[in-house]
Design a protein around this motif. Structure first.
Motif, PDB file in Angstrom:
ATOM      1  N   UNK A  26      12.993  13.110  -7.409  1.00 50.65           N
ATOM      2  CA  UNK A  26      12.466  12.996  -6.142  1.00 50.65           C
ATOM      3  C   UNK A  26      12.119  14.375  -5.520  1.00 50.65           C
ATOM      4  N   UNK A  27      12.936  15.292  -5.947  1.00 50.54           N
ATOM      5  CA  UNK A  27      12.435  16.677  -5.307  1.00 50.54           C
ATOM      6  C   UNK A  27      11.276  17.254  -6.205  1.00 50.54           C
ATOM      7  N   UNK A  28      11.223  16.954  -7.164  1.00 44.76           N
ATOM      8  CA  UNK A  28       9.876  17.519  -8.007  1.00 44.76           C
ATOM      9  C   UNK A  28       8.870  16.747  -7.733  1.00 44.76           C
ATOM     10  N   UNK A  29       9.011  15.544  -7.317  1.00 49.31           N
ATOM     11  CA  UNK A  29       7.618  14.698  -6.913  1.00 49.31           C
ATOM     12  C   UNK A  29       6.963  15.428  -5.834  1.00 49.31           C
ATOM     13  N   UNK A  30       7.968  16.013  -4.770  1.00 47.95           N
ATOM     14  CA  UNK A  30       7.309  16.461  -3.721  1.00 47.95           C
ATOM     15  C   UNK A  30       6.300  17.534  -4.108  1.00 47.95           C
ATOM     16  N   UNK A  31       6.205  18.169  -5.471  1.00 51.22           N
ATOM     17  CA  UNK A  31       5.284  19.510  -5.542  1.00 51.22           C
ATOM     18  C   UNK A  31       3.663  18.647  -5.535  1.00 51.22           C
ATOM     19  N   UNK A  32       3.678  17.356  -5.693  1.00 51.47           N
ATOM     20  CA  UNK A  32       2.223  16.813  -5.441  1.00 51.47           C
ATOM     21  C   UNK A  32       1.525  16.959  -4.135  1.00 51.47           C
ATOM     22  N   UNK A  33       2.593  17.227  -2.827  1.00 55.78           N
ATOM     23  CA  UNK A  33       2.191  17.443  -1.599  1.00 55.78           C
ATOM     24  C   UNK A  33       1.789  18.751  -1.178  1.00 55.78           C
ATOM     25  N   UNK A  34       2.266  19.854  -2.048  1.00 53.44           N
ATOM     26  CA  UNK A  34       2.227  21.233  -1.781  1.00 53.44           C
ATOM     27  C   UNK A  34       0.644  21.604  -1.563  1.00 53.44           C
ATOM     28  N   UNK A  35       0.343  21.759  -0.161  1.00 52.59           N
ATOM     29  CA  UNK A  35      -0.924  22.266   0.237  1.00 52.59           C
ATOM     30  C   UNK A  35      -1.670  21.204   0.537  1.00 52.59           C
ATOM     31  N   UNK A  38       1.911  17.492   5.162  1.00 53.72           N
ATOM     32  CA  UNK A  38       2.645  18.636   6.193  1.00 53.72           C
ATOM     33  C   UNK A  38       3.819  19.221   5.769  1.00 53.72           C
ATOM     34  N   UNK A  39       3.757  20.515   5.700  1.00 51.53           N
ATOM     35  CA  UNK A  39       4.801  21.255   4.968  1.00 51.53           C
ATOM     36  C   UNK A  39       6.377  20.744   5.984  1.00 51.53           C
ATOM     37  N   UNK A  40       6.217  20.573   7.068  1.00 56.48           N
ATOM     38  CA  UNK A  40       7.384  20.466   7.772  1.00 56.48           C
ATOM     39  C   UNK A  40       8.015  18.852   7.496  1.00 56.48           C
ATOM     40  N   UNK A  41       6.721  17.853   7.009  1.00 58.84           N
ATOM     41  CA  UNK A  41       7.536  16.775   6.593  1.00 58.84           C
ATOM     42  C   UNK A  41       7.952  16.803   5.202  1.00 58.84           C
ATOM     43  N   UNK A  42       7.645  17.539   4.430  1.00 59.93           N
ATOM     44  CA  UNK A  42       8.271  17.984   3.024  1.00 59.93           C
ATOM     45  C   UNK A  42       9.633  18.550   3.126  1.00 59.93           C
ATOM     46  N   UNK A  43       9.753  19.366   4.289  1.00 57.28           N
ATOM     47  CA  UNK A  43      11.080  20.100   4.559  1.00 57.28           C
ATOM     48  C   UNK A  43      11.998  19.130   4.999  1.00 57.28           C
ATOM     49  N   UNK A  44      11.713  18.056   5.762  1.00 55.96           N
ATOM     50  CA  UNK A  44      12.636  16.904   6.061  1.00 55.96           C
ATOM     51  C   UNK A  44      13.037  16.238   5.003  1.00 55.96           C
ATOM     52  N   UNK A  45      12.062  15.811   4.153  1.00 55.94           N
ATOM     53  CA  UNK A  45      12.441  15.133   2.979  1.00 55.94           C
ATOM     54  C   UNK A  45      13.520  15.886   2.118  1.00 55.94           C
ATOM     55  N   UNK A  46      13.180  17.274   2.064  1.00 54.01           N
ATOM     56  CA  UNK A  46      14.132  18.100   1.213  1.00 54.01           C
ATOM     57  C   UNK A  46      15.445  18.089   1.985  1.00 54.01           C
ATOM     58  N   UNK A  47      15.663  18.088   3.101  1.00 57.36           N
ATOM     59  CA  UNK A  47      16.773  18.248   4.011  1.00 57.36           C
ATOM     60  C   UNK A  47      17.634  17.053   3.615  1.00 57.36           C
ATOM     61  N   UNK A  48      16.987  15.702   3.700  1.00 62.51           N
ATOM     62  CA  UNK A  48      17.704  14.384   3.239  1.00 62.51           C
ATOM     63  C   UNK A  48      18.096  14.506   1.837  1.00 62.51           C
ATOM     64  N   UNK A  49      17.493  15.168   1.104  1.00 62.73           N
ATOM     65  CA  UNK A  49      17.897  15.172  -0.305  1.00 62.73           C
ATOM     66  C   UNK A  49      19.216  16.234  -0.608  1.00 62.73           C
ATOM     67  N   UNK A  50      19.088  17.257   0.317  1.00 60.96           N
ATOM     68  CA  UNK A  50      20.326  18.031   0.080  1.00 60.96           C
ATOM     69  C   UNK A  50      21.462  17.416   0.718  1.00 60.96           C
TER      70      UNK A  50
END
Length: 315
Positions: A101-110, A113-125
């Motif tokens: 899941x975390x590595x799949x977020x790379x597709x959204x880099x750039x 919205x980075x803030x949305x990615x940050x929220x997903x990362x926080x949930x995974x943490x």
């Protein structure tokens, strides 16, 4: 074989059949303890004082609900049995799913919205912490998951705090009765900035919500995106930058709201009220038909926060 490592606690239970609620409560408690199921009615945990106390308390509860339970102190009979018991607690698959899941977020880099990615990362943490809390026999999968989260956090921080170009404001330029523009989607930082503008900077402001790639209106003051007049710095989100540059940082109530906005956007130091504010903003997003309606809902939350935090000067 280390005898200490070979010791286990087994709860043999006949759970109440006529009381589904109590039965479910027992099963959920066993799950929360991380107990493995040997077979129906037999549950195993590594032998520790904390696990023993938990299982004995649970056995007492079962006995009071028309069931029966006994906690047995068990020693593995052979290395093979020890290996089997240990395998029951292997969390590798859950870690691997988290890593995927975390590595799949790379597709959204750039792109996203980075803030949305940050929220997903926080949930995974938080998911990682839940798994690790019940990982009695850590393997390399735990370390790989931890590293994947750290790598993701670093990548998103670079997206949130890039070396950005920034438009400038003339020293004599008026900030009143202006058009202020930011990009969609709106979340904590952009919403807080818009609230700040309307309450403390430009009460007669016109707010423009830009789609991705859409240029700001002529002579508009931009905020919350690359190239805007107000945007993220190396350590601050846009709202905090506005406080500093507009000489509002001395207002303790506004600064406190800034710490909440910072946490909701990029995490960092936890703020007790942040999760409650997050829930309110999520509700506002769901019930709002557009950006203006969303801001109107969000302003209620920020107004209440300001009233709660503001301390009038003592005479």
């Amino acid at each position: 074989m280390d005898n200490a490592a070979a010791r286990w606690l087994v709860m043999v239970a006949q759970l109440p059949t006529e009381d589904p609620a109590s039965r479910m409560r027992v099963l959920r408690t066993l799950e929360s303890l991380g107990a493995a199921v040997i077979r129906e009615g037999a549950y195993v945990l590594p032998s520790t004082p904390a696990n023993r106390q938990s299982l004995e308390s649970l056995a007492d509860y079962v006995a009071k609900t028309a069931g029966a339970a006994h906690v047995l102190d068990v020693t593995a009979a052979s290395p093979a049995q020890q290996k089997f018991f240990t395998w029951l607690f292997d969390r590798s698959q859950r870690y691997e799913e988290l890593i995927k899941t975390v590595e799949s977020l790379r597709l959204g880099y750039g792109q996203a919205d980075p803030s949305a990615i940050s929220r997903v990362l926080h949930k995974q943490r938080r998911e990682f912490e839940a798994i690790a809390a019940l990982d009695f026999f850590p393997t390399g999968a735990q370390e790989r998951a931890k590293q994947a989260l750290a790598t993701g956090d670093e990548a998103v921080r670079k997206l949130l705090f890039p070396a950005q170009s920034q438009a400038t404001l003339r020293a004599t330029e008026s900030l009143r009765r202006r058009t202020w523009a930011t990009r969609k989607p709106l979340w904590a930082d952009r919403l807080a900035c818009a609230w700040l503008i309307r309450r403390f900077v430009d009460p007669e402001a016109t707010l423009a919500w830009l789609d991705k790639g859409e240029p700001p209106p002529k002579d508009a003051i931009g905020f919350g995106f690359d190239g805007a007049h107000f945007t993220n710095s190396g350590t601050n989100v846009t709202y905090e930058e506005m406080l500093e540059r507009l000489d509002l940082a001395k207002n303790a109530a506004l600064a406190k709201i800034g710490s909440i906005v910072h946490f909701l956007e990029v995490r960092g130091t936890p703020v007790p009220e942040a999760l409650g504010v997050q829930t309110l903003l999520q509700g506002a997003v769901r019930r709002s038909a557009g950006e203006n309606e969303l801001l109107a809902e969000a302003e209620k939350t920020f107004d209440l926060l300001y009233e709660a935090y503001f301390e009038p000067p003592k005479r």
